[in-house]
Design an enzyme around this catalytic site. Structure first.
Site, PDB file in Angstrom:
ATOM      1  N   SER A 276       5.838  -5.059  47.532  1.00  0.00           N
ATOM      2  CA  SER A 276       6.847  -4.342  48.318  1.00  0.00           C
ATOM      3  C   SER A 276       8.125  -5.151  48.379  1.00  0.00           C
ATOM      4  O   SER A 276       8.173  -6.318  47.991  1.00  0.00           O
ATOM      5  CB  SER A 276       6.335  -4.101  49.751  1.00  0.00           C
ATOM      6  OG  SER A 276       5.110  -3.397  49.752  1.00  0.00           O
ATOM      7  N   SER A 314       3.931   0.255  46.280  1.00  0.00           N
ATOM      8  CA  SER A 314       5.017  -0.624  46.710  1.00  0.00           C
ATOM      9  C   SER A 314       5.705  -0.041  47.934  1.00  0.00           C
ATOM     10  O   SER A 314       6.107   1.116  47.944  1.00  0.00           O
ATOM     11  CB  SER A 314       6.038  -0.788  45.573  1.00  0.00           C
ATOM     12  OG  SER A 314       7.010  -1.751  45.892  1.00  0.00           O
ATOM     13  N   ASP A 316       8.878  -0.011  49.790  1.00  0.00           N
ATOM     14  CA  ASP A 316      10.289  -0.350  49.577  1.00  0.00           C
ATOM     15  C   ASP A 316      11.082   0.250  50.731  1.00  0.00           C
ATOM     16  O   ASP A 316      11.441   1.427  50.702  1.00  0.00           O
ATOM     17  CB  ASP A 316      10.759   0.193  48.234  1.00  0.00           C
ATOM     18  CG  ASP A 316       9.779  -0.147  47.111  1.00  0.00           C
ATOM     19  OD1 ASP A 316       9.391  -1.323  47.013  1.00  0.00           O
ATOM     20  OD2 ASP A 316       9.400   0.767  46.367  1.00  0.00           O
TER      21      ASP A 316
END
Length: 401
Positions: A276, A314, A316
């Protein structure tokens, strides 16, 4: 078992906010564009302070806490206009429901590892209690990325005290980068990652505003890693994660790591694109929450330029805030930049975010951590070689006779 304060302090390393000894992107002349601020850090935005607590002990602890205070400790409870945005939501940033509802952020932005969110949240509340600020700081913003590759994340080594120490360590001035604070055990594009920062100062004709970025970088694949258009990941396909010792590591994504004594993998490599990235954008430009949302939505452009895709696993997540004064009167006068003048801030966001990500990698040395897993640092000389090969940096000077 709860550790006594004396034991905790023995484990604690509160790092000073000083510049890294390793080269930064600007030292290498990497062309991201724009004019950096004096420190090339988020603290170029007046009032912003950053603090780290780093836990790097024994063979298994590689974690910590980073605190970003928009108005510093002395004015920590004074709100700022803010907005959040996520490219992919496989992550956590607490307190954002109220930021979106009110358009305001009160208190710090805290960043740590995935399993530390609760402890950091408790630490902020405890810190606020000691200052009679529990109402103002009652919904802490705590963000995370997963450091379970290098760190014993299931050991819950981050405690509320560490969050309090990070807040007390916050200072203006140069910001330590790399394997510090919440970024201690993080990996970025297959290299050692962590905390990075950068800033841009707009020219007077564009308002003269300052915009700064701080990232906790733990995302991205090696294969797609690109800098200034050069396929750096393809040029540095080696230096992959590995392990020392006789027994291979156990747990998610570690079981198939090769031993460091040989290059061949014992099995399929860990999936690329895991991890991340948390990005905090600060500016002194007079922006309202809907405009800060526009700024936060430009962060993914920088991530994409470096090879990030917002992969499935991930997280983000981004937060942008403005340090313009926010009145507490019943009818508050505020300033708002004309939307026609926002494009330079968008460009500054993309430039500074790219540079902050790369700075997080350049500042990070090779690290060996939990279960003897090793992650290599990005070699500056090979980065420069790749950029020269693709014409992104001038050729090396010829040796003099």
């Amino acid at each position: 078992m709860e550790l006594r304060p004396a034991v905790l302090l023995g484990l604690l390393c509160v790092l000073p906010i000083t510049s890294s000894a390793r080269p930064r992107s600007s030292d290498l002349g990497i062309p991201f564009g724009g004019q950096p601020g004096a420190l090339n850090a988020i603290t170029d935005v007046k009032g912003v302070e950053v603090g780290h607590v780093t836990l790097n002990t024994g063979a298994q602890v590689r974690t910590g806490v980073t605190a970003v205070l928009p108005r510093g400790r002395e004015a920590v409870a004074q709100p700022v206009f803010a907005a959040t945005h996520d490219l992919n939501g496989s992550g956590e940033m607490t307190g954002t429901h109220w930021v979106k509802e009110s358009g305001l952020l009160s208190g710090p932005v805290m960043i740590s590892d995935t399993h530390a969110v609760g402890a950091v949240h408790e630490g902020v509340i405890t810190w606020a209690q000691k200052r009679d600020l529990t109402w103002e700081l009652g919904l802490p913003v705590v963000a995370e990325t997963w450091d379970g590759f290098l760190h014993d994340i299931d050991g819950f080594h981050v405690r509320p005290l560490h969050a309090m120490q990070a807040l007390d360590a916050a200072r203006p001035g140069p910001v330590t980068e790399g394997s510090v604070g919440g970024g201690t055990g993080m990996i970025c594009h297959g290299f050692k990652g962590g905390i990075g920062t950068a800033s841009r100062k707009l020219p007077a004709e564009q308002g003269g505003y300052t915009l700064g970025v701080l990232v906790q970088c733990n995302y991205g694949s090696r294969r797609l890693f690109s800098v200034a258009g050069a396929p750096v990941g393809e040029e540095i396909p080696d230096l992959r994660s590995c392990y020392f010792g006789d027994a291979p590591p156990k747990g998610p994504y570690r079981a198939n790591l090769p031993p460091c004594s040989r290059r061949a993998s014992a099995g399929p490599p860990p999936p690329e694109g895991m991890g991340s990235i948390i990005v905090v954008v600060a500016t002194d430009a007079p922006l309202l929450p809907h405009q800060l949302d526009r700024v936060a939505r430009r962060v993914p452009l920088a991530i994409g330029k470096l090879g990030g895709l917002g992969e499935n696993a991930s997280g983000d997540i981004f937060l942008a805030f403005s340090t313009q004064p926010v009145s507490s009167t019943h009818v508050a006068p505020v300033s708002m930049l004309d939307n026609e003048r926002m494009t330079p801030l968008f460009e500054a966001t993309v430039q500074a975010t790219q540079e902050a990500i790369l700075n997080s990698m350049l500042a990070s040395d090779t690290m060996t951590g939990f279960q003897s897993v090793r992650v290599h640092g990005l070699p500056p000389e090979r980065l420069v070689k790749a950029l020269r090969k693709y014409g992104r940096l001038p050729p090396a000077p010829k040796p003099t006779k």
